[in-house]
Design an enzyme around this catalytic site. Structure first.
Site, PDB file in Angstrom:
ATOM      1  N   LYS A  31     -36.807   6.124  95.496  1.00 42.12           N
ATOM      2  CA  LYS A  31     -36.158   7.370  95.909  1.00 42.12           C
ATOM      3  C   LYS A  31     -36.931   8.612  95.477  1.00 42.12           C
ATOM      4  CE  LYS A  31     -33.129   7.610  91.864  1.00 42.12           C
ATOM      5  NZ  LYS A  31     -33.786   8.779  91.284  1.00 42.12           N
ATOM      6  N   THR A  32     -37.520   8.599  94.266  1.00 42.40           N
ATOM      7  CA  THR A  32     -38.224   9.792  93.797  1.00 42.40           C
ATOM      8  C   THR A  32     -39.406  10.106  94.699  1.00 42.40           C
ATOM      9  OG1 THR A  32     -37.559   9.261  91.532  1.00 42.40           O
ATOM     10  CG2 THR A  32     -39.307  10.887  91.802  1.00 42.40           C
ATOM     11  N   ASP A 211     -31.187  15.079  93.350  1.00 41.11           N
ATOM     12  CA  ASP A 211     -31.446  13.699  92.927  1.00 41.11           C
ATOM     13  C   ASP A 211     -30.282  13.196  92.071  1.00 41.11           C
ATOM     14  OD1 ASP A 211     -32.811  11.325  92.630  1.00 41.11           O
ATOM     15  OD2 ASP A 211     -34.060  12.032  90.976  1.00 41.11           O
ATOM     16  N   GLU A 212     -30.138  11.874  91.998  1.00 43.30           N
ATOM     17  CA  GLU A 212     -29.075  11.239  91.197  1.00 43.30           C
ATOM     18  C   GLU A 212     -27.709  11.836  91.549  1.00 43.30           C
ATOM     19  OE1 GLU A 212     -29.636   8.659  89.625  1.00 43.30           O
ATOM     20  OE2 GLU A 212     -31.690   8.651  88.875  1.00 43.30           O
ATOM     21  N   GLN A 242     -24.437   2.898  91.352  1.00 46.82           N
ATOM     22  CA  GLN A 242     -24.973   3.145  90.018  1.00 46.82           C
ATOM     23  C   GLN A 242     -24.296   4.334  89.334  1.00 46.82           C
ATOM     24  OE1 GLN A 242     -29.356   2.355  89.377  1.00 46.82           O
ATOM     25  NE2 GLN A 242     -29.399   2.639  91.595  1.00 46.82           N
ATOM     26  N   ARG A 599     -32.204  -3.784  86.257  1.00 44.98           N
ATOM     27  CA  ARG A 599     -33.327  -3.345  85.414  1.00 44.98           C
ATOM     28  C   ARG A 599     -34.409  -4.424  85.359  1.00 44.98           C
ATOM     29  NH1 ARG A 599     -32.784   1.076  86.542  1.00 44.98           N
ATOM     30  NH2 ARG A 599     -31.175   0.204  87.873  1.00 44.98           N
TER      31      ARG A 599
END
Length: 668
Positions: A31-32, A211-212, A242, A599
């Protein structure tokens, strides 16, 4: 350097500029990269760099995003870009609009200590009450509840807190100050109430990226909505699967609210995962697929192959669980030639690190504790360890200085300075000097007598340590100096005192475990201190991070990734947590586990203890309900009798020996 090619969904998200866009970015979906490439695409399409703003949650994330975006545009545009946190953006707005908001130009920002001091004046010095009031005020501000509304709606125990909130806010304004939460709520109020200010800020930024997004609270959502305005030129990137920060105000429902407030919202899903193997993603998909709170369905997939099967491991108790994990890490590292930094142990609560720290130390495995202090770093444990160091080595001046006034022995700085001068002129340790300093050393009769008494006591205890088991010795040490009472008297509140006393009992238990040789004789005190000192990994520098196993909470693991993950404490009451068993909070626990699973890059093991100590008593546990929601046919499970655990341990020991032989080049 050429940028990696975007997949079709990433490319579509980058190019879409025809209206509001929600990018549902699954874990590990890149995504970044989409955000930074979109910033460059906007500038290429004619947007002035100073009219584009990207907003995220931490200064670290903002710095990294700015650095990545700056590499994709020219130097002038890179300098003009605004990449900010929500709070930094809010601070900029208050600075520019201070007159409109009724503040003087040099307003103050209250930090946590300032806030605590003011609340002490309002609600008293009781630490628990002050903490509860501070949390309530923060929650009201994050939810955009004004003091008047809080007072009007409060019932029961909330009434005095709401009144404190009203007086607290009145004093803040009188002091020409804001607190951290005001950096969001004050600008939102400005945008809501002042049409001219709203128009100014909507025209300031022509395109907004967030973002996030799943971590936004009510104030952050409203700030974004008001800045976007009717033009709605924005892209938000997030993953409701998330969303794990409801306890600090985050609202996963903000994702669903977007389609209500912006009916023309376009949704693009990023489902290709570039982090994890297929078996890990299969477990993650099956778990999160049973959530009742998902706004949008999505299924992660990977082109990296199935990989190792996910395993469920059990231990007889928390120590056995930790020992199994530590043994597996040691064996796997030798077999695969990995670095210790490739391994992580994740858990729900910081207290769970203790058993893993002990198990890893006993195997000389380096580790680092993130998101919480190491058990062996806690002040009460360091105090006792320092006493032991001085008993073993009276020449350790650093140890002497740490504990000579702990608890207080009424030996002030002037006395210790005189003692240091006396020792220095005679080239002896502070400990040796303390027995004879007296009047000759210029400290006076009473301080001299206290120093001599301390030395005599320490020498007697050191002699006892030659034949007394370490656990008994430390217990006697604590009795002699009234250490437990001193901890109670110096702790912030009864809860903190209880926790510190529990830590002492944990330490005594650990000493009992290592304090006897195989033949039952006490382990020499020097050997115990050497073991405590030899691997002081908690103080290692960041440069050695690659050679340390990571111990951290699931919340602290958000945004990180590791080759091999052990997810510990898969039991009812731990995960899900006993305080989160209602319908809404159980779904956040499910998302928290989903974050933990995703993770893992190459392998994942979920572990639990069949018995666990709670409140000083050991009791049977119930495996987590979430284990039953995983794809059972695709996961390796332990035998219910525990025989498989013994066989697995034997196999791991054989593998470890074989790996050692191979590494050393020896045969059978």
């Amino acid at each position: 350097m050429a940028q990696p090619k975007l997949n079709p969904q990433q490319d579509a998200a980058m190019r879409y500029l025809d209206g509001p866009l929600l990018v549902l970015a699954g874990a590990g979906s890149g995504k970044t990269g989409v955000i930074t490439r979109k910033i460059a695409h906007l500038i290429k399409r004619g947007y002035a760099a100073h009219r584009v703003i990207a907003v995220t949650f931490t200064n670290k994330a903002a710095r990294e995003m700015k650095q990545r975006a700056s590499k994709l545009v020219n130097a002038q545009d890179a300098k003009a870009l605004t990449v900010s946190t929500f709070h930094s953006l809010g601070l900029s707005m208050i600075r520019e609009e201070h007159e409109t908001l009724g503040y003087k130009s040099r307003f103050s920002i209250f930090d946590a200590e300032d806030v605590d001091k003011m609340l002490s004046d309002l609600v008293g010095r009781d630490g628990d009450q002050r903490k509860e009031t501070r949390a309530a005020i923060s929650a009201w501000k994050s939810a955009l509840v004004a003091p008047e509304q809080a007072v009007a709606e409060a019932t029961g125990k909330d009434v005095p807190m709401a009144r404190a909130y009203a007086e607290y806010q009145r004093r803040l304004k009188a002091y020409n100050a804001v607190d951290f939460d005001d950096l969001l709520s004050v600008p939102v109020q400005l945008l809501r109430d002042d049409p001219a200010a709203r128009e100014r800020w909507q025209n300031r930024y022509r395109y907004l990226l967030v973002d996030e997004y799943q971590d936004t609270n009510a104030a952050q959502y409203e700030m974004m909505r008001l800045l976007a305005g009717v033009r709605a030129a924005f892209t938000v990137v997030g993953d409701d699967d998330q969303s794990i920060y409801a306890w600090r105000g985050a609202r996963p429902g903000n994702i669903a609210d977007l389609s209500r407030d912006f009916p023309h919202l376009k949704v693009i899903k990023l489902e290709q995962n570039y982090r994890s193997v297929g078996n890990v993603l299969s477990a993650a998909n099956k778990l999160i697929g049973q959530s009742s709170q998902r706004a949008y369905e999505k299924t992660l997939w990977s082109a990296m192959g199935a990989g190792d099967r996910v395993r469920v491991l059990s231990g007889p108790d928390e120590a056995g669980e930790a020992e199994r994990v530590a043994t597996e890490i040691s064996a796997h590292k030798l077999r695969a030639g990995n670095a210790y930094g490739d391994y992580a142990v994740l858990y729900r609560g910081n207290f769970q690190s203790r058993s893993f720290e002990k198990a890893l130390r006993e195997r000389n495995v380096p580790y680092r504790v993130s998101g919480g202090r190491s058990f062996f770093e806690r002040s009460e444990i360091r105090d006792l360890v320092t006493y032991l160091k001085l008993l073993v080595n009276p020449d350790d001046d650093a140890a002497f200085l740490r504990i000579i006034n702990l608890p207080r022995r009424e030996l002030g700085p002037a006395t210790l300075e005189a003692l240091a001068r006396y020792a220095g002129t005679r080239h002896i340790s502070l400990f040796d000097a303390a027995r004879g300093v007296g009047l000759a050393g210029g400290v006076g009769e009473r301080p001299g007598r206290r120093l001599a008494e301390f030395v005599d006591w320490a020498k007697q205890l050191a002699m006892a340590g030659e034949s007394t088991p370490p656990r008994e010795l430390v217990n006697q040490l604590m009795v002699d100096i009234d250490y437990r009472d001193w901890l109670r008297d110096t702790s912030a509140n009864t809860r903190a005192a209880k926790k510190r006393l529990e830590n002492l009992d944990e330490f005594l238990s650990w000493l009992g475990h290592i304090g006897e040789a195989d033949d039952g004789t006490p382990t020499p005190l020097a050997d115990v201190v050497r073991r405590l000192s030899l691997l002081d990994f908690a103080n290692q520098s960041e440069k050695d991070i690659e050679n340390q196993v990571h111990l951290l909470t699931l919340h602290a693991a958000k945004g990180l990734e590791f080759d091999h993950v052990y997810l510990a404490g898969m039991e009812e009451g731990l995960l899900p947590h006993h305080a989160c068993l209602d319908d809404e909070r159980i779904e956040e626990e499910r998302r928290l586990l989903y974050v933990g699973i995703t993770r893992a890059r190459k392998s994942l093991a979920l572990t639990y203890a069949r018995k666990r100590r709670r409140g000083g008593e050991e009791s049977d546990t119930t495996p987590s309900r979430f284990l039953d929601e995983l794809p059972r046919e695709e996961i390796d499970w332990p035998a219910t009798t525990g025989q498989r655990d013994k066989a697995a341990a034997a196999n791991e020991n054989k593998a470890q020996v074989a790996a050692l032989r191979a590494m050393l080049g020896t045969g059978e």
